[in-house]
Design a protein around this motif. Sequence first.
Motif, PDB file in Angstrom:
ATOM      1  N   ASP A   1       0.850  -1.187   0.000  1.00  0.00           N
ATOM      2  CA  ASP A   1       0.000   0.000   0.000  1.00  0.00           C
ATOM      3  C   ASP A   1       0.892   1.246   0.000  1.00  0.00           C
ATOM      4  O   ASP A   1       2.119   1.148  -0.035  1.00  0.00           O
ATOM      5  CB  ASP A   1      -0.977  -0.017   1.187  1.00  0.00           C
ATOM      6  CG  ASP A   1      -0.274   0.121   2.527  1.00  0.00           C
ATOM      7  OD1 ASP A   1       0.945   0.399   2.544  1.00  0.00           O
ATOM      8  OD2 ASP A   1      -0.944  -0.056   3.555  1.00  0.00           O
TER       9      ASP A   1
ATOM     10  N   LYS B   1       3.237  -0.915   3.315  1.00  0.00           N
ATOM     11  CA  LYS B   1       2.810  -2.115   4.031  1.00  0.00           C
ATOM     12  C   LYS B   1       2.329  -3.165   3.037  1.00  0.00           C
ATOM     13  O   LYS B   1       1.690  -2.843   2.039  1.00  0.00           O
ATOM     14  CB  LYS B   1       1.668  -1.751   5.003  1.00  0.00           C
ATOM     15  CG  LYS B   1       1.813  -2.383   6.372  1.00  0.00           C
ATOM     16  CD  LYS B   1       0.630  -2.004   7.258  1.00  0.00           C
ATOM     17  CE  LYS B   1      -0.409  -3.084   7.205  1.00  0.00           C
ATOM     18  NZ  LYS B   1      -1.765  -2.787   7.394  1.00  0.00           N
TER      19      LYS B   1
ATOM     20  N   ILE C   1      -0.044  -5.832   1.564  1.00  0.00           N
ATOM     21  CA  ILE C   1      -1.478  -6.147   1.649  1.00  0.00           C
ATOM     22  C   ILE C   1      -1.807  -7.249   0.636  1.00  0.00           C
ATOM     23  O   ILE C   1      -1.115  -7.402  -0.362  1.00  0.00           O
ATOM     24  CB  ILE C   1      -2.357  -4.898   1.369  1.00  0.00           C
ATOM     25  CG1 ILE C   1      -1.951  -4.263   0.022  1.00  0.00           C
ATOM     26  CG2 ILE C   1      -2.235  -3.888   2.490  1.00  0.00           C
ATOM     27  CD1 ILE C   1      -2.948  -3.237  -0.489  1.00  0.00           C
TER      28      ILE C   1
END
Lengths: 552, 310
Positions: free
Chosen positions: A84, A88, A90
Amino acid sequence: MRRNQRATRLFTGALALPLAAALIAGCSSTNDPAASKDAEPVAGGTLVYASGDAEPSCLDPHVGGNYPQALVASQFMESLFTKDAEGKIIPWLAEKTEVSTDGLTRTITVRDGITFHDGTKLTSEAIKANIEHLQNPNTASSTGYLAVGKVDRIKLVDELTAELKLSAPDNALLESLSMPWTAIQSPQGLKRDQAANCAAPAGTGPFKVESWDRQQAVNLVRYEDYVSPAADAERASATSYLDGITWRFIPEAASRYAALQSGEVDVIDNPQPDTISTAADNGLGHLDAPRPGASNRLELNSSKAPFDDVRVREAFMHSVDVNSGINSLYFNTAKRSYSLLSSVEPLGISDESKFTTDATKANELLDAAGWTQRDSEGYRVKDGKRLTLKFPVSTNQSVPAEQSLFEQMQAAAKPVGFEIKIELLDLSSWYGALAKHEYDLVSAPYTKVGPSVLRILFHSDSTVPAPSGYFANNAQVKDPKLDRLLVDAEQTNDETERAELYKQAQQIVLDGYYVMPLYDQQNHFLYSKNVHGMGQTTAVSSPIYYNVFLDK
Amino acid sequence: MKLLAWLGRKVGGALVVLWLVATAIFIGVRLIPGDPAEAIMGGPGSQASAEALANARSEYGLDLPIVSQYFLFLAKLIRLDFGTSYSFKDPVLQIMGEVLPPTINLALMALAVAWLLALLLALLAMRANKFGQLLGNAVEIVAAAVPHFWLGAVLIMLFSSMLGWLPAVANGTAAGLVLPVLTLALPLAGFLTQLMRDSLNTAMGSQFALAARARGESRLTVFRRHGLRHAALPALGLTGWAFSSLLSGAVVVEAIFARPGLGRSLLSAVLARDIPMVTGIALFSALVYIVVMALTEAIERLIDPAGAES
């Protein structure tokens, strides 16, 4: 890390584009020409993309696995995971995932309702087929092969769920599975012979490969049955705006830029720094998407003289002024790095203090290391041997600006007494020189998602050459304490501990003066003002054209 | 009968040359650094396992003694089997079939344009005054000396970036051909004109030209009927060389203008250590050279039968 300007604008401004774009936009920044701000998306038109990279011999990024393959495959293949905007990891084609407490079983469930371009449904079978394809020696995967190295065997739990049994805990597995080199393709497609699959891999991406005219273009067309895995996609039409993409290969930087200026092509990669710096003035858009993994850096071969002496390594760091060279040669388009990791890696640490320019200090260190004499040309000498640094440079990987930077270093290091011997080589010869240990300095880019790249680059296991002679630990760092940190960092299931372990590991490498960071791996794109919606990228910063549209 | 003997000599000579070239290539490609098995298994820096490399070696016969490899190589060549490209995994002959037409097309057009320009310049030079001659001479020398990569870049800057008249990169249209053809043709035209002018000056100042002028023929007629023939001969003799220089120029021009072709294939094959591709292209270039040389010799015989006998 740079904020994604376009993502910010999407949240605050008119929601002409879906949230999904912002969600997986990665860490890139764009300067769209002013006109594009109010543009309403329109469907239709074929975008012409011009790449400066060599044309891949295979469009399946499992085979080999380099960045040019990732750039084009990002349009027609998708990965189980992605990043993201905050960096991070995802889920993407994956719906959810969990890991057992001992870290040895990783369960992945794929989304329901997704079909490959060849009509095959995405099921857990695809996870198994793809990982096994990467691990098959006949595939000749190098990047993806390493990424799934710890997967021992795969059990299919149900239609959508697979269980990966690991040989050791691997908290980098999701990062590894976010890269285009491990992207998921149709198991049916993989059953074809390699040449057929190379010519038109069947993925799940918003575009599919229609044809490939060798040396001319890869022709991509909209995949009409595309289903965006983004859970909150708000786009009215789930398919791409563009009818297709003509993916061309124009090796000459000047021709590529001229073609962009004259409107023959819409987007170019690998632009020269001077054209990037004047892009805005020339009405061109610019996307700056540094690659993840390692920063671009010089590695000092610590396994032999003269760099087996830490004082000589430290002296080298202080003997050259890198910053002014970067600023002038890159026209301020590249920012100096003091980190082993790319600026898009959240766990990277910087240590500027190690890399000050200080000729006095450099001279003291070299005196202390016994390099006290000078020969008639002014180079330092010890035991009758000159202080010479062999520096093979790959003309394939170092752009002209970087080669000039190295030449500046060569000149700057001379007064201190270093003789830098730069040798410009083609890629095969360059790998050959490394394999034979004929180097003291080397710049070898390495792209990977996440800090586990540190293990590849600095674990002592990586000094052991592959059958081809290739090894990744060019600095030849062999430190049992560092090895332990890197292994532990990969196995912990505690995020804070992971960050701490990687921090300690990086500090050891920085303190040992093994590496001189230069800048992020440069990844710039220029586009004409009729192109809108640039900015969405994969986890490895390769742009995706799903949300891109053209003025009519 | 004489023609048949000539043809027989040519073919025999050509076979010897091709064999020599093939042998030179066989030795040459084994001297460049880089493991062929690695080139097969994903190129430089690959992490192919020892097992995969061994498989590739046996599949491509790289594990055989070098002498066996050599005779196997020759035996395959006789059957016109150039092998399979390491990087594309397709037969070399098939790939060459795809990339050959655009290069031949480019080279032939450049050759035609170069001759046209050279004739035009030679004609102009003949009519020019002292200053014009000097100027023409300077232009020819510069044209003959400029490297293709520089000329290509300048032409793109001028006609594409600044004037916007022509596309910077090839796009399959006729307009896209103009700059690549000019880039190849201009240096050659300069070279040909130089050659022609010397012999043209000699011819036009010679007894038979003077005699023809005295008979009342115009300068142009004398040029056309006598001068041109003399002027063209040395240039024609070098056309074989010129054509092969165009093929090597194609390596640069195809890269600059992003044209598909033999030159671009050669470049990428060398970089990828794709030995079968390099071998195929090199042998083919040798063949083209031989054929063009034979053709020019034949034309020379037609123009100047006396010269050919000596």
